[in-house]
Write an enzyme that holds these catalytic residues in place. Structure first.
Site, short mmCIF file in Angstrom:
data_model
loop_
_atom_site.label_atom_id
_atom_site.label_comp_id
_atom_site.label_asym_id
_atom_site.label_seq_id
_atom_site.Cartn_x
_atom_site.Cartn_y
_atom_site.Cartn_z
N LYS A 62 0.98 -1.33 -0.20
CA LYS A 62 0.01 0.05 0.04
C LYS A 62 0.74 1.10 0.15
O LYS A 62 0.59 2.31 -0.78
CB LYS A 62 -0.78 -0.04 1.39
CG LYS A 62 -1.92 0.80 1.10
CD LYS A 62 -3.41 0.66 1.88
CE LYS A 62 -2.66 -0.20 3.34
NZ LYS A 62 -2.41 1.15 4.23
N THR A 101 3.92 1.23 -0.99
CA THR A 101 4.68 1.47 -2.21
C THR A 101 3.67 2.00 -3.26
O THR A 101 4.19 2.77 -4.25
CB THR A 101 5.03 -0.16 -2.82
OG1 THR A 101 5.79 -0.38 -1.44
CG2 THR A 101 5.90 -0.17 -3.89
N ARG A 139 2.05 8.04 7.03
CA ARG A 139 2.30 8.06 8.41
C ARG A 139 3.57 7.60 8.72
O ARG A 139 4.40 7.05 8.14
CB ARG A 139 1.40 6.93 9.12
CG ARG A 139 -0.08 7.23 9.14
CD ARG A 139 -0.98 6.21 9.59
NE ARG A 139 -1.02 5.24 8.49
CZ ARG A 139 -1.13 3.87 8.69
NH1 ARG A 139 -1.62 3.36 9.91
NH2 ARG A 139 -1.25 3.12 7.74
N LYS A 198 10.06 -5.64 10.86
CA LYS A 198 10.56 -5.12 9.48
C LYS A 198 11.30 -3.82 9.46
O LYS A 198 11.11 -3.31 10.71
CB LYS A 198 9.21 -4.73 8.51
CG LYS A 198 8.32 -3.80 9.13
CD LYS A 198 7.00 -3.28 8.12
CE LYS A 198 6.14 -2.37 8.90
NZ LYS A 198 5.16 -1.87 8.02
N ALA A 238 -4.00 1.39 12.06
CA ALA A 238 -5.57 1.46 11.82
C ALA A 238 -5.89 0.16 12.58
O ALA A 238 -7.32 0.13 12.89
CB ALA A 238 -5.62 0.94 10.38
N PHE A 278 -3.80 -0.23 6.85
CA PHE A 278 -4.44 -1.46 6.32
C PHE A 278 -5.69 -1.62 5.40
O PHE A 278 -5.70 -0.90 4.48
CB PHE A 278 -4.88 -2.16 7.65
CG PHE A 278 -3.61 -2.50 8.64
CD1 PHE A 278 -2.43 -3.23 8.10
CD2 PHE A 278 -3.62 -1.95 9.80
CE1 PHE A 278 -1.25 -3.36 8.92
CE2 PHE A 278 -2.39 -2.03 10.62
CZ PHE A 278 -1.27 -2.95 10.25
N PHE A 338 3.49 -8.33 -9.84
CA PHE A 338 4.70 -9.29 -9.55
C PHE A 338 5.02 -9.80 -10.92
O PHE A 338 4.19 -10.13 -11.81
CB PHE A 338 4.37 -10.12 -8.50
CG PHE A 338 4.58 -9.67 -7.20
CD1 PHE A 338 3.68 -8.73 -6.65
CD2 PHE A 338 5.60 -9.72 -6.33
CE1 PHE A 338 3.72 -8.01 -5.52
CE2 PHE A 338 5.94 -9.39 -5.47
CZ PHE A 338 4.81 -8.41 -4.85
N TRP A 384 6.64 -0.81 -8.59
CA TRP A 384 7.70 -1.31 -7.82
C TRP A 384 8.96 -1.56 -8.73
O TRP A 384 9.96 -1.29 -8.37
CB TRP A 384 7.11 -2.81 -7.22
CG TRP A 384 8.26 -3.47 -6.26
CD1 TRP A 384 8.79 -3.15 -5.00
CD2 TRP A 384 9.28 -4.25 -7.02
NE1 TRP A 384 9.69 -4.02 -4.63
CE2 TRP A 384 10.34 -4.56 -5.66
CE3 TRP A 384 9.68 -4.82 -8.01
CZ2 TRP A 384 11.29 -5.39 -5.86
CZ3 TRP A 384 10.70 -5.81 -8.31
CH2 TRP A 384 11.31 -5.97 -7.10
#
Lengths: 599, 599
Positions: free
Chosen positions: A88, A90, A111, A122, A307, A335, A423, A451
């Site tokens: 999201k 990205t 955010r 992460k 969220a 989210f 992808f 991406w």
């Protein structure tokens, strides 16, 4: 292949991890002064933090541009995330870069990441591949200090509360008045709703006993149960997100309900005379932060509530500023559309008075397969074959989750744009199936390769979004705030989550009844807390769960942020740190000062 | 009267409170770019934080000026403070301003104030009157975020420790290794020396029980006793103060002893694999901060440990930078010469290899009267008459405390300069007596009116300091670090504090014995923790207490900072918030964003 935009060449993410792509681009990025100038800030409105980050004097910008019409307002939301992530952030950055390639002035609002996930699961929350914001490291590690300021403001209130309880126990009414000039507040030690905060996933601090040596009139506090929540779930964070300006923030800061007195009356930060000093911690934090996309466009970063356990939005102030300065301002909500977009729709837009022109719903073929029943992947482990070979059936079944989120956006009266975050393993048949189902449901669909290719890869998405922004919107709240709180909860549960109804714990029911019977509290908004991993309150249920009821086990009252927080299922406001946390892989190159391993 | 220096006119402090003097001057202060340029920084070496604060890229400065000889190095210390304050920060700033009037390039190094005292007992720690540093508000409220970064680095270690304890309890050896790749560390839950930190005086967090719901293999932590100390007493803060560069800091960060395993072996931050990530939080904090005096000279602010509960020094990096860029660099050490200067002498200078050229000992007539036996004044109450009318006898008796501190400085081999921080109520007879006694003891004496007149009032002090810097110094440590730890403690107690000897609690004795018997630990330095309010360990004893023994009740081992910390008397690493805290008077003007009440 290297792309050259705004004189920034970026490395190919197929050959380089995210942090390498970011650090390489950072060596050529614009100074913050140039970025501010290009986006239309006056010199004095840009407060630099080093040479590549800054804060925006929002007050000056909004005053200066009061008469300028707003740009188009685009929200980015998603399906329920899976362990693979749907991309999201990205997509938010990629879309802004794509709009830039179409010659539009575009900005993103995202955010600030919390130290909890950064150190736990992460490294970065800055997007990925050729769609990231930079500089990556300071953004991920404390940034310009807003979360710390929130933590300090919040914990100052708890320091005030606990010291006061000690002094009220130790002194007679006369002595108390003489020493402090304050009347006895008479806190009920069994009814303290506020806890402390820390910005980590520290499960050991979920339930604690404090003031252990202060039992009998000593100077070591007041012995009682207490708790730490993660800082991003703090009501002070929510206040930063929903405040329209410093004045609004100051007023809200005095309305935080900390505890109740022995007669059941709520006691606020104002009663403890700590609301002014709490605001003082936030005079810099109220200014939104500025960094850039890999392709040199403004990314406004402000507030960081999750969220699932909080309101999940970047700030209203960030959006106000972005809308004044851009043709297209893209704001991300946390989210999936069930929790992030629902609160954008019924809380953030209620407070801001702003309405979106379009909303992007992000999905990946891999995540749809997961929702459709493919074996659950484990992060760090080899991907099951189901995810690397064509399987249209799983994709089709998983689309039920996607369509559910598309319909949430449509219910709000806004045009949804489905973004398939592409992808290399996606097949034409899989894409065709998603397109067919979403278009039948009345959504635009764009396949986006941001991406891999940055803004150049997001042109289809940018075009679809610009087109959607020309639709007539009929943005309407899900419910009127005059509706009784439980009816509102039930409306969200059934019409947004797809539940059959709502069950309340004994405590939750009692609290909601007293809220409904209170003239002031009944006027508050509603901020649901629920897992992000499922439409239901059970994180293990994928797709579109049927035949379930939402279980509300607790209810918090955020008088300052202005909403009631029902807590559903087993979710906690203090996440946990696992057995193989990411901090183990983070280090510093002491020759260059560069942080390594934030990915 | 208005003084005009560097185009800055300042208000008369007799007519205006400190914050008014500061805010008025702030409206005309230099930008940080101009300040950096004037002090000799290259543009890329100055990292702005807004338009009036910044950080200095110390690495670049020290590399560029490696061959440039250092300026003169002046320390500022004081007598034991009384409730009236002796004005040490004010004198530090005043002296720099006075040296400026004499045409010298001068800089100050002071510590960043902690949120605890700022919110608890006083608003500002920026000096006073016409000798302050500006901008006042951001300096006092979080500044550029270093203390927050330290708090985050420290608490990350505790998050790692407590999560690990939970996982080690929950999993078998095999599963633990499989999940985490780490062998069992086997923490002894009864021997955890590290606690959490918060930057407030939160006495309720002194003694706590955590992991309350994590008793039986659950996911809510490990139930055990724990504690919060104030952030400025953190070992991470001490490490920032004593590190020579990022590489030194990185190495120290792995040596923090967090707890002991079940066989008594110390377990460090390195064992928990959290030292790299802790350092990552500090990559910006390692750069010292820059603001200005009211008269426009550089004030370098870096690290903030108190001298009563920690090492009490600003950073070595700040001094290294100041000495390269100034003719005279003035560094303040915390509280009196018994604790602040002693640790400057035997710890900070040991690590830095730098030696002072002179040391100022600050005293006020009022404080000397207090040490001499005048009735104890109460802050906020009307001053007893003894302090506003001449009383040479009390001053003379009180000089015993001053002379004790003068002798501490002399014992280190450095020339002391007594600074009488003048008040309008001081009489010529009182001043004459101080001068007579101090000169007889071999100290220079200067009466300084920097509070009232800024640098113009500090010329006598500046001249005395410049003169003293021409003396030949014989700076020698009080003890050799090969001396057994208890002998060193006894040397400090008897030769610096004036005790008859040292008594150890059972626990302190056992810990010191094991330290003395350990090859590595016995090589550590010594950082005494003792009240600042008396030469003794009893804060109520003024003057020069006789016939007392130092009571060491606890011993901490700071493996990363590199010293052993004996805790004397009843002092706590977590101060308390009183019944009438200063946060009640702090608020924000929401029209201007200005913070009010920080004074």
């Amino acid at each position: 292949m290297q792309l050259d935009v705004n004189n920034i060449k970026t490395l190919d993410p197929k050959d380089h991890p995210d942090w390498e792509v970011a650090q390489d681009a950072e060596s050529r990025m614009k100074t913050i002064y140039k970025l501010g100038d290009e986006m239309g800030l006056e010199e004095r409105e840009l407060l630099p933090y080093g040479h590549y980050m800054g804060k925006i004097d929002y007050r000056s910008v909004l005053k200066r541009l009061a008469d300028k019409p707003n740009g188009k307002f685009v929200n980015v939301t998603a399906i329920n995330p899976t362990p693979l992530g749907e991309g999201k952030s990205t997509t938010t950055i990629g879309l802004v870069q794509g709009l830039g390639r179409r010659g539009k002035k575009a900005s993103a609002a995202i955010r600030q990441p919390s130290g909890g996930p950064t150190m736990g699961v992460k490294g970065s929350a800055a997007g990925g591949g050729r769609s990231q914001c930079i500089p990556l490291t300071p953004f991920s590690l404390g940034f310009t200090g807003d979360i710390n300021a929130i933590m300090n403001a919040h914990n100052l209130a708890m320091t005030a509360l606990t010291a006061r309880m000690q002094h009220e126990r130790n002194y007679s009414d006369e002595k108390l008045l003489k020493l402090s000039g304050m009347p006895r507040l008479d806190v009920d030690p069994t009814r303290i709703s506020m806890g402390w905060v820390i910005d980590y996933c520290a499960q050991a601090l979920r339930n604690i006993v404090i003031g252990m040596d202060g039992v009998n009139g000593a100077q070591d506090g007041y012995m009682m149960r207490s708790k730490f929540d993660i800082a991003v779930s703090s009501e002070v964070m929510a206040i930063l997100a929903v405040s329209k300006d410093l004045k609004d923030l100051r007023e809200r800061m005095g309305k935080i309900i900390m505890c109740y007195d022995k007669f059941g009356k709520p006691l606020t930060t104002k009663d403890f005379e700590v609301d002014g000093a709490m605001t003082a911690w936030l005079v810099d934090a109220v200014n939104p932060n500025l960094i850039q996309t890999l392709e040199g466009q403004p990314v406004i970063v402000h507030a960081g509530p999750f969220a699932n356990i909080a309101i999940g939005q970047s700030s209203i102030i960030a959006d106000q500023v972005g809308l004044k300065l851009s043709d297209y301002h893209v704001t991300e909500s946390g989210f999936g559309a069930d929790i992030g977009y629902e609160k954008f729709w019924n809380l953030k837009c209620h407070y801001s008075g702003l309405t979106p022109d379009a909303s992007v719903v992000v999905a990946t073929v891999r995540a749809l397969k997961c929702h459709g029943g493919a074996p659950m992947p484990v992060p760090g482990k080899k991907l099951p074959e189901a995810y690397t070979t064509e399987n249209v059936e799983w994709v089709e079944k998983g689309c039920a989750n996607l369509l559910h989120h598309v319909n949430i956006v449509k219910k709000s009266g806004v045009s949804p744009v489905v973004c398939i975050n592409a992808f290399v393993t996606d097949t034409p048949n899989e894409i065709r199936k998603i397109r067919e189902l979403c278009e039948a449901a009345g959504a635009r669909v764009a396949v986006s390769k941001h991406w891999e290719y940055g803004g150049e890869g997001a042109l289809e998405l940018a075009d679809a979004v610009m087109d959607a922004c020309n639709d007539k919107t009929t943005f309407t709240p899900l419910y009127d705030w005059s509706m009784p709180m439980r009816q509102r909860i039930e409306k969200v549960a059934t019409e947004v989550y797809g539940a059959d109804g709502v069950d309340y714990s004994f405590e939750a029911k009692a609290r909601l009844e007293s809220i409904e019977n209170d003239t002031e509290l009944s006027k508050l908004g509603l901020c649901m807390v629920k897992t992000h991993l499922s439409l239901s309150d059970d994180p293990t249920l994928k797709g579109v769960p049927k035949g379930w009821r939402l279980k509300v086990r607790d209810v918090l009252t955020f008088g300052g942020a202005g909403f009631v927080v029902p807590v559903a299922g087993s979710i906690s406001l203090m996440p946990g740190t696992g057995s193989n946390p990411s901090f183990r892989r983070i280090d510093v190159d002491t020759d260059t000062g560069r942080v390594e391993g934030l990915f």
